[in-house]
Motif scaffolding. Structure first.
Motif, PDB file in Angstrom:
ATOM      1  N   VAL A  40       0.827  -1.204   0.000  1.00 35.06           N
ATOM      2  CA  VAL A  40       0.000   0.000   0.000  1.00 35.06           C
ATOM      3  C   VAL A  40       0.864   1.258   0.000  1.00 35.06           C
ATOM      4  CG1 VAL A  40      -1.688   1.282   1.345  1.00 35.06           C
ATOM      5  CG2 VAL A  40      -1.906  -1.186   1.136  1.00 35.06           C
ATOM      6  N   LEU A  41       1.954   1.239   0.764  1.00 38.52           N
ATOM      7  CA  LEU A  41       2.784   2.427   0.897  1.00 38.52           C
ATOM      8  C   LEU A  41       3.500   2.804  -0.399  1.00 38.52           C
ATOM      9  CD1 LEU A  41       4.470   2.057   4.392  1.00 38.52           C
ATOM     10  CD2 LEU A  41       2.608   3.540   3.722  1.00 38.52           C
ATOM     11  N   PHE A  42       4.022   1.812  -1.118  1.00 35.85           N
ATOM     12  CA  PHE A  42       4.809   2.130  -2.314  1.00 35.85           C
ATOM     13  C   PHE A  42       3.987   2.845  -3.384  1.00 35.85           C
ATOM     14  CE2 PHE A  42       7.010   1.426  -6.266  1.00 35.85           C
ATOM     15  CZ  PHE A  42       8.293   1.807  -5.931  1.00 35.85           C
ATOM     16  N   PRO A  43       2.790   2.362  -3.763  1.00 36.49           N
ATOM     17  CA  PRO A  43       2.034   3.103  -4.777  1.00 36.49           C
ATOM     18  C   PRO A  43       1.600   4.497  -4.328  1.00 36.49           C
ATOM     19  CG  PRO A  43       1.123   0.911  -4.495  1.00 36.49           C
ATOM     20  CD  PRO A  43       2.157   1.093  -3.454  1.00 36.49           C
ATOM     21  N   ILE A  44       1.320   4.657  -3.041  1.00 35.95           N
ATOM     22  CA  ILE A  44       0.947   5.989  -2.552  1.00 35.95           C
ATOM     23  C   ILE A  44       2.135   6.935  -2.673  1.00 35.95           C
ATOM     24  CG2 ILE A  44       0.303   7.291  -0.488  1.00 35.95           C
ATOM     25  CD1 ILE A  44      -1.395   4.881   0.333  1.00 35.95           C
ATOM     26  N   GLY A  45       3.316   6.478  -2.272  1.00 33.32           N
ATOM     27  CA  GLY A  45       4.510   7.308  -2.399  1.00 33.32           C
ATOM     28  C   GLY A  45       4.846   7.610  -3.844  1.00 33.32           C
ATOM     29  N   LEU A  46       4.707   6.612  -4.717  1.00 26.63           N
ATOM     30  CA  LEU A  46       4.975   6.819  -6.139  1.00 26.63           C
ATOM     31  C   LEU A  46       4.007   7.833  -6.731  1.00 26.63           C
ATOM     32  CD1 LEU A  46       6.634   5.913  -8.593  1.00 26.63           C
ATOM     33  CD2 LEU A  46       4.911   4.159  -8.974  1.00 26.63           C
ATOM     34  N   ALA A  47       2.750   7.755  -6.351  1.00 33.03           N
ATOM     35  CA  ALA A  47       1.765   8.714  -6.860  1.00 33.03           C
ATOM     36  C   ALA A  47       2.086  10.132  -6.390  1.00 33.03           C
ATOM     37  CB  ALA A  47       0.369   8.308  -6.414  1.00 33.03           C
ATOM     38  N   LEU A  48       2.512  10.279  -5.144  1.00 28.35           N
ATOM     39  CA  LEU A  48       2.874  11.607  -4.644  1.00 28.35           C
ATOM     40  C   LEU A  48       4.061  12.188  -5.402  1.00 28.35           C
ATOM     41  CD1 LEU A  48       2.507  11.229  -0.777  1.00 28.35           C
ATOM     42  CD2 LEU A  48       1.180  12.703  -2.272  1.00 28.35           C
ATOM     43  N   VAL A  49       5.057  11.362  -5.660  1.00 31.58           N
ATOM     44  CA  VAL A  49       6.240  11.842  -6.372  1.00 31.58           C
ATOM     45  C   VAL A  49       5.889  12.168  -7.818  1.00 31.58           C
ATOM     46  CG1 VAL A  49       8.534  11.189  -7.181  1.00 31.58           C
ATOM     47  CG2 VAL A  49       7.868  10.690  -4.845  1.00 31.58           C
ATOM     48  N   LEU A  50       5.132  11.290  -8.482  1.00 31.36           N
ATOM     49  CA  LEU A  50       4.774  11.541  -9.882  1.00 31.36           C
ATOM     50  C   LEU A  50       3.885  12.777 -10.032  1.00 31.36           C
ATOM     51  CD1 LEU A  50       4.095   8.039 -11.416  1.00 31.36           C
ATOM     52  CD2 LEU A  50       5.860   9.651 -12.058  1.00 31.36           C
ATOM     53  N   LYS A  51       3.064  13.037  -9.060  1.00 30.49           N
ATOM     54  CA  LYS A  51       2.159  14.181  -9.146  1.00 30.49           C
ATOM     55  C   LYS A  51       2.891  15.504  -8.973  1.00 30.49           C
ATOM     56  CE  LYS A  51      -2.134  15.615  -9.240  1.00 30.49           C
ATOM     57  NZ  LYS A  51      -2.947  15.471 -10.403  1.00 30.49           N
ATOM     58  N   ASN A  52       3.979  15.517  -8.200  1.00 26.62           N
ATOM     59  CA  ASN A  52       4.614  16.778  -7.827  1.00 26.62           C
ATOM     60  C   ASN A  52       6.012  16.993  -8.391  1.00 26.62           C
ATOM     61  OD1 ASN A  52       2.565  17.869  -5.976  1.00 26.62           O
ATOM     62  ND2 ASN A  52       2.951  15.955  -4.917  1.00 26.62           N
ATOM     63  N   SER A  53       6.621  16.013  -9.030  1.00 29.65           N
ATOM     64  CA  SER A  53       7.990  16.151  -9.501  1.00 29.65           C
ATOM     65  C   SER A  53       8.046  16.075 -11.020  1.00 29.65           C
ATOM     66  CB  SER A  53       8.853  15.039  -8.893  1.00 29.65           C
ATOM     67  OG  SER A  53      10.115  15.031  -9.486  1.00 29.65           O
ATOM     68  N   LEU A  54       8.576  17.112 -11.636  1.00 26.72           N
ATOM     69  CA  LEU A  54       8.723  17.131 -13.087  1.00 26.72           C
ATOM     70  C   LEU A  54       9.757  16.104 -13.541  1.00 26.72           C
ATOM     71  CD1 LEU A  54       7.830  18.497 -15.678  1.00 26.72           C
ATOM     72  CD2 LEU A  54       9.629  20.174 -15.333  1.00 26.72           C
ATOM     73  N   TRP A  55      10.839  15.932 -12.760  1.00 29.14           N
ATOM     74  CA  TRP A  55      11.856  14.943 -13.104  1.00 29.14           C
ATOM     75  C   TRP A  55      11.258  13.537 -13.125  1.00 29.14           C
ATOM     76  CZ3 TRP A  55      13.627  10.858 -10.132  1.00 29.14           C
ATOM     77  CH2 TRP A  55      14.708  10.169 -10.645  1.00 29.14           C
ATOM     78  N   ALA A  56      10.429  13.207 -12.127  1.00 28.98           N
ATOM     79  CA  ALA A  56       9.811  11.882 -12.064  1.00 28.98           C
ATOM     80  C   ALA A  56       8.839  11.683 -13.221  1.00 28.98           C
ATOM     81  CB  ALA A  56       9.091  11.706 -10.737  1.00 28.98           C
ATOM     82  N   LYS A  57       8.131  12.732 -13.611  1.00 27.47           N
ATOM     83  CA  LYS A  57       7.222  12.620 -14.754  1.00 27.47           C
ATOM     84  C   LYS A  57       7.985  12.332 -16.033  1.00 27.47           C
ATOM     85  CE  LYS A  57       3.776  15.742 -12.888  1.00 27.47           C
ATOM     86  NZ  LYS A  57       3.127  17.034 -13.010  1.00 27.47           N
ATOM     87  N   ARG A  58       9.129  12.989 -16.209  1.00 33.38           N
ATOM     88  CA  ARG A  58       9.949  12.746 -17.406  1.00 33.38           C
ATOM     89  C   ARG A  58      10.482  11.316 -17.427  1.00 33.38           C
ATOM     90  NH1 ARG A  58      13.203  18.314 -16.975  1.00 33.38           N
ATOM     91  NH2 ARG A  58      11.635  19.663 -17.925  1.00 33.38           N
ATOM     92  N   GLN A  59      10.952  10.836 -16.276  1.00 32.54           N
ATOM     93  CA  GLN A  59      11.450   9.463 -16.203  1.00 32.54           C
ATOM     94  C   GLN A  59      10.331   8.462 -16.489  1.00 32.54           C
ATOM     95  OE1 GLN A  59      14.669   8.548 -15.788  1.00 32.54           O
ATOM     96  NE2 GLN A  59      15.069  10.737 -15.934  1.00 32.54           N
ATOM     97  N   TYR A  60       9.162   8.724 -15.940  1.00 29.84           N
ATOM     98  CA  TYR A  60       8.018   7.833 -16.170  1.00 29.84           C
ATOM     99  C   TYR A  60       7.641   7.817 -17.648  1.00 29.84           C
ATOM    100  CZ  TYR A  60       3.278   6.137 -16.266  1.00 29.84           C
ATOM    101  OH  TYR A  60       2.154   5.447 -16.585  1.00 29.84           O
ATOM    102  N   ALA A  61       7.632   8.989 -18.288  1.00 34.95           N
ATOM    103  CA  ALA A  61       7.290   9.056 -19.717  1.00 34.95           C
ATOM    104  C   ALA A  61       8.327   8.318 -20.547  1.00 34.95           C
ATOM    105  CB  ALA A  61       7.177  10.509 -20.160  1.00 34.95           C
ATOM    106  N   ARG A  62       9.589   8.465 -20.193  1.00 31.81           N
ATOM    107  CA  ARG A  62      10.647   7.776 -20.948  1.00 31.81           C
ATOM    108  C   ARG A  62      10.527   6.264 -20.821  1.00 31.81           C
ATOM    109  NH1 ARG A  62      16.679   8.329 -19.120  1.00 31.81           N
ATOM    110  NH2 ARG A  62      16.101   6.435 -18.073  1.00 31.81           N
TER     111      ARG A  62
END
Length: 110
Positions: A40-62
């Motif tokens: 439960v904790l990992f997806p919640i943390g991942l969602a928080l990072v993806l929602k607020n970090s431009l670097w994480a969004k770029r890595q996810y898109a790549r």
């Protein structure tokens, strides 16, 4: 079009990014306890990072461009609008076989 972010939200964004990374790091440590805590904790943390970090969004898109079958599954899990139904599961068997492939099968043992 989303509203531009105010300068006061930067500290909140950083706090949410740090909280997200903390939850993702905490997930394996809690995972050995009985119950689904780490799952439960990992997806919640991942969602928080993806929602607020431009670097994480770029890595996810790549990574989702490189591996589209996993990207579709993650987009469905994050409730993206274009995915109304669950996509087919990615071919995990092929990927696991490639990961655990032995290259020394045809070599003669000493």
């Amino acid at each position: 079009m989303p509203a531009p972010k105010q300068p006061g939200n930067r500290s909140l964004q950083w706090a949410l990014i740090i909280l997200g990374w903390f939850l993702m790091i905490l997930a394996p440590l809690i995972g050995w306890l009985p119950g689904p805590g780490g799952l439960v904790l990992f997806p919640i943390g991942l969602a928080l990072v993806l929602k607020n970090s431009l670097w994480a969004k770029r890595q996810y898109a790549r990574h989702s461009k490189r591996h589209p079958e996993y990207g579709e599954w993650a987009n469905w899990a994050m409730r993206r609008k274009r995915f109304k139904t669950r996509p087919p599961l990615p071919p995990l068997k092929r990927d696991l076989l490639r990961l655990f492939r032995r290259d020394d099968r045809r070599q003669k043992l000493p």
